[in-house]
Write an enzyme that holds these catalytic residues in place. Structure first.
Site, PDB file in Angstrom:
ATOM      1  N   ASN A 184     -65.613 -58.319  29.598  1.00  5.82           N
ATOM      2  CA  ASN A 184     -65.768 -60.166  27.918  1.00  5.82           C
ATOM      3  C   ASN A 184     -65.489 -61.037  28.676  1.00  5.82           C
ATOM      4  OD1 ASN A 184     -66.345 -57.943  27.152  1.00  5.82           O
ATOM      5  ND2 ASN A 184     -65.116 -56.985  25.611  1.00  5.82           N
ATOM      6  N   ASN A 231     -68.622 -64.992  26.719  1.00  7.36           N
ATOM      7  CA  ASN A 231     -67.834 -65.681  27.518  1.00  7.36           C
ATOM      8  C   ASN A 231     -68.560 -66.519  28.577  1.00  7.36           C
ATOM      9  OD1 ASN A 231     -65.136 -65.640  25.061  1.00  7.36           O
ATOM     10  ND2 ASN A 231     -64.617 -64.151  25.435  1.00  7.36           N
TER      11      ASN A 231
END
Ligand SMILES: Cc1cc2nc3c(=O)[nH]c(=O)nc-3n(C[C@H](O)[C@H](O)[C@H](O)COP(=O)(O)O)c2cc1C
Length: 358
Positions: free
Chosen positions: A177, A234
């Site tokens: 992530n 992200n």
């Protein structure tokens, strides 16, 4: 004859079922210290086989977001002890997710003296919330020097030892992530020209050295890792060598004998699909336990377990909104819907007040 609800083992750990509560950042840790409200929240959900904590920083530098917990001070260890005791009393096991946010951070969210670090001085696209000034662009990270790399590794080791002292059954390295470990793995955020950048053998070096160091500190049975191959969250765009890079990682992690690999699939949240082939690759290369996550309900969980695609199934939003998810899924009962507006807000609303079946 459900597999999902039957007992199993994760290495030496006995689990009361195969359902895992996925790590969920909830931003209730005022002052970055776990508190009674958090203990209550986790206790409510401790009919899971395994709970993986919300992302927890190994150091002040890793704190990134407002009100996320750490595991580097005595007060944090004391707070976590209350959580693990409450969870264990209900029969679940619990791993602590070590999340160093790296460049997904803003100085307004960090304590005095802490630094925004990354493999390279490259800002992630996008914005993040700060308590002081609302939405702000991600900060420009300082490229980590060799001594920063060493110091950060030591922070992971200290955090892993603290996790043991706090009563956790193990730790999960957050290698997914877009946070620090993934920032090293991916070529867009890692443009180093030393032994930590360039070919995958170098981009994987930091995560593998961290894995080796925490294994040395607490034992391989107590270390898992979360990865998000094909994840784009992200500012982590896809690139051609993705599958080959993650195959290398699977091989290297297998050689280290970690307890588990936990794969993220955020396609149910609108992210691009994660190819089945990469999940199958992890299944065949990695001999430890495999956890799959993303968009599961009881039927799909049972079916993937029965097909041998994985050993455990993790659920995020369903656990967030249903403290008694295990009972509801067992009974085929209706589930509460998650309230997005209270995912990250302080206090009990949308946190400990989701109703259980009576
Ligand atoms: C509010 C919220 C917070 C999350 N925080 C984390 C986190 O701290 N660490 C992590 O690895 N994943 C985090 N995730 C991702 C979840 O673990 C999970 O992968 C995702 O919700 C998809 O699973 P689901 O469809 O079962 O919800 C978060 C997701 C949500 C919705």
């Amino acid at each position: 004859m459900s597999l999902l609800f039957s007992k199993t083992n994760l290495g030496p750990l006995a689990l009361q079922n195969r359902l895992v509560m996925a790590p969920l950042t909830r931003n209730r840790a005022t002052g970055n210290i776990p508190n009674e409200l958090m203990a209550q929240y986790y206790e409510q959900r401790a009919t899971a086989g395994l709970i993986i904590s919300e992302g927890t920083s190994p150091s002040p530098n890793g704190l990134g977001y407002p009100r996320i917990p750490g595991v580097f001070s005595d007060a944090q260890v004391a707070g976590w002890k209350r959580v693990t005791a409450a969870v264990h009393a209900q029969g679940a096991k619990m791993f602590l997710q070590l999340m160093h946010c790296g460049r997904i951070a803003h100085p307004l969210n960090l304590p005095a003296g802490a630094r925004v670090l990354g493999p390279s001085a490259l800002t992630a696209a996008g914005e993040m919330y700060t308590d002081a000034e609302g939405m702000k662009p991600h900060a420009l990270p300082q490229a980590m020097t060799e001594s920063d790399i060493k110091a950060t590794m030591e922070e992971y080791v200290g955090a892993a030892k603290n996790a043991m002292a706090a009563g956790f059954d193990g730790i999960e390295l957050h290698g997914a992530n877009g946070y620090l470990l993934e920032q090293f793995i991916r070529p867009n955020s890692n443009q180093r020209t030393d032994g930590y950048g360039g070919p995958i053998e170098n981009r994987a070096r930091f995560v593998l050295e961290v894995a080796d160091a925490v294994i040395e500190a607490v034992g391989k049975d107590k270390v898992g890792i979360r990865l998000s191959p094909f994840g784009v969250f992200n500012d982590m765009p896809a690139y051609p060598a993705m599958e080959a890079d993650y195959t290398y990682l699977a091989q290297q992690l297998n050689a280290r004998g970690l307890a588990y690999i936990h794969l993220v699939d955020h396609s149910p949240m609108g992210a691009p699909p994660v190819p089945d082939s990469i999940k199958a690759m992890f299944r065949s290369v990695f001999k430890g336990a495999l956890i799959l996550s993303g968009g599961y309900d009881a039927v799909r969980a049972e079916s993937d377990l029965a097909a041998g695609k994985c050993d455990l199934i993790a659920a995020g939003r369903p656990f967030l909104a249903n403290p008694d998810l295990v009972a509801r899924w067992k009974a085929g009962a209706a589930v509460n819907a998650p309230d997005f507006s209270t995912f990250y807000t302080p206090g009990p609303k949308g946190y400990t007040d989701y109703p259980a079946l009576v």
